[in-house]
Motif scaffolding. Structure first.
Motif, PDB file in Angstrom:
ATOM      1  N   SER A   1       1.098  -1.222  -0.302  1.00 20.04           N
ATOM      2  CA  SER A   1       0.220   0.154   0.070  1.00 20.04           C
ATOM      3  C   SER A   1       1.143   1.310  -0.117  1.00 20.04           C
ATOM      4  CB  SER A   1      -1.338   0.230   1.154  1.00 20.04           C
ATOM      5  OG  SER A   1      -0.246  -0.296   2.167  1.00 20.04           O
TER       6      SER A   1
ATOM      7  N   THR B   1       3.639   1.387  -1.928  1.00 19.72           N
ATOM      8  CA  THR B   1       5.201   1.588  -2.850  1.00 19.72           C
ATOM      9  C   THR B   1       5.364   2.969  -3.087  1.00 19.72           C
ATOM     10  OG1 THR B   1       3.575   1.197  -4.562  1.00 19.72           O
ATOM     11  CG2 THR B   1       4.027  -0.895  -4.154  1.00 19.72           C
ATOM     12  N   GLU B   2       4.740   4.102  -3.095  1.00 19.37           N
ATOM     13  CA  GLU B   2       5.524   5.257  -2.994  1.00 19.37           C
ATOM     14  C   GLU B   2       6.261   5.836  -2.675  1.00 19.37           C
ATOM     15  OE1 GLU B   2       2.494   5.874  -0.434  1.00 19.37           O
ATOM     16  OE2 GLU B   2       2.084   4.768  -2.017  1.00 19.37           O
TER      17      GLU B   2
ATOM     18  N   ASP C   1      -1.392  -4.950  -8.154  1.00 16.36           N
ATOM     19  CA  ASP C   1      -1.755  -3.363  -8.842  1.00 16.36           C
ATOM     20  C   ASP C   1      -0.524  -3.340 -10.285  1.00 16.36           C
ATOM     21  OD1 ASP C   1      -2.832  -1.641 -10.062  1.00 16.36           O
ATOM     22  OD2 ASP C   1      -3.808  -0.519  -7.986  1.00 16.36           O
TER      23      ASP C   1
ATOM     24  N   LYS D   1       0.885   0.254  -9.943  1.00 14.80           N
ATOM     25  CA  LYS D   1       1.374   0.735  -9.467  1.00 14.80           C
ATOM     26  C   LYS D   1       3.042   0.636  -9.600  1.00 14.80           C
ATOM     27  CE  LYS D   1      -1.351   0.935  -5.189  1.00 14.80           C
ATOM     28  NZ  LYS D   1      -1.275   0.082  -3.346  1.00 14.80           N
TER      29      LYS D   1
ATOM     30  N   LYS E   1       3.603   3.437 -12.189  1.00 11.94           N
ATOM     31  CA  LYS E   1       3.927   4.811 -11.563  1.00 11.94           C
ATOM     32  C   LYS E   1       5.907   4.534 -11.019  1.00 11.94           C
ATOM     33  CE  LYS E   1      -0.187   5.917  -8.813  1.00 11.94           C
ATOM     34  NZ  LYS E   1      -0.031   5.806  -7.752  1.00 11.94           N
TER      35      LYS E   1
END
Length: 332
Positions: free
Chosen positions: A213, A215-216, A234, A237, A241
């Motif tokens: 949740s 990964t950014e 996902d 993600k 991204k």
């Protein structure tokens, strides 16, 4: 063999696993009769319970008898195997060391339906069985026959030393992937759904840990992403991204029912690659066993008795996602 001998194997019967009798066939010239001492329990076994085949494909045991032309094994040796059981030996795949892709291969679930490692014996073809290195316990060697071979094959031809490798999931495959990638010289980045597994991931060799949740938070992309869980992540993600670097490789080791829907625009313009990996071919399998033995790579296991009760306990833990991390059935 003078007379056929009946012995127990375990197969799916009306949705559960039951002991059923089968007979040891007369050994061919290249056949090896292995008395099973340990066998791993894999999610693939669960998938074949409804079809009534003899279960088990991560077996280790003691050679009890060999065919007349066998030279690789002698009585008393330890041998392992059970998933990849034969191939034609003549096609381009076999001749180039990629025998797992042979169109005439024999693998668990496709042929050889009465021969499994959930049982007293397993009959293997000489060159599709593998010697267990000294120093590698049989209880640890058993899960390596499928899980270890699958993970090693996915990594060894993809990952270079010092590259960043992402591992999605810390389970039966993931905890081995972390160890193997680290010993191959990679920098290992783990993605998980559970913060509780962070310290364990680092103990296995991870240098970075992120929740799926978040990964950014990653500051440098990974070159290879190995997906080991029972579902796909996902992809937006990881690919849209930029968690995976340009020209990076995605290796999905899971085969869930859901479609693998990838962002086509990013796949094309970022140069992403997808590489499938089944278990290793024979040469890579032997290499994997020596690699694990020399580097002290072992699975985390839970042991159960090799009988109906023990199998039911192991299947229950596996289906409820409570196994840490590979189940091993032990013969009495």
């Amino acid at each position: 063999m003078a007379a056929a001998k009946s012995y127990p194997v375990y197969r799916g019967v009306e949705g559960t696993v039951k002991q059923t009798p089968t007979e040891i066939p007369a050994l061919g010239p290249k056949d090896v009769l292995v008395k099973i001492t340990h066998t791993g329990v894999c999610g693939t076994d669960l998938a074949y319970i409804p079809y009534g085949v003899a279960l088990g494909h991560e077996g280790v045991g003691i050679v009890e008898e060999v065919g007349g032309m066998v030279t690789q094994f002698k009585v008393g040796d330890r041998a392992g195997g059970g998933y990849h059981r034969n191939s034609c030996g003549n096609c381009s795949y076999c001749l180039s060391g990629q025998d797992i892709w042979c169109y005439d291969r024999t693998i668990f679930g496709e042929k050889d339906y009465s021969n499994g490692t959930f049982g007293e014996y397993f009959v293997g073809t000489e060159t599709y069985l593998h010697k267990i290195p000294e120093g590698l316990a049989s209880e640890h060697a058993a899960p390596l026959q499928c899980a270890g071979a699958t993970v090693y094959n996915a990594l060894v031809d993809t990952v270079k030393p010092f590259e960043r490798v992402g591992i999605v999931g810390i389970g039966g495959l993931g905890h081995l992937a972390i160890q193997i990638a680290r010993k191959l010289g990679a920098e290992v980045v783990v993605f998980s759904t559970s913060r509780d597994k962070e310290q364990e991931a680092r103990n296995f060799g991870a240098s970075e840990f992120y929740l799926l949740s978040e990964t950014e938070k990653i500051t440098k992309p990974v070159k290879t992403l190995v997906v080991t869980g029972n579902r796909y992540p996902d992809w937006d993600k990881f690919l849209v991204k930029g968690v995976v670097a340009r020209a990076g490789t995605v290796v999905p080791l899971a085969a869930p029912e859901a479609k693998m829907e990838l962002p086509a625009w990013k796949m094309f313009f970022e140069g992403y690659n997808v590489r499938s990996s089944l278990v290793a071919s024979r040469g890579k399998h032997n290499e994997m066993l020596e690699f694990c033995a020399s580097h002290g790579i072992v699975p985390v296991i839970e042991k159960f008795e090799l009988n109906e009760t023990g199998i039911a306990e192991a299947v229950g833990k596996l289906t409820s996602n409570k196994m840490r991390y590979r189940g091993v059935l032990v013969a009495s």
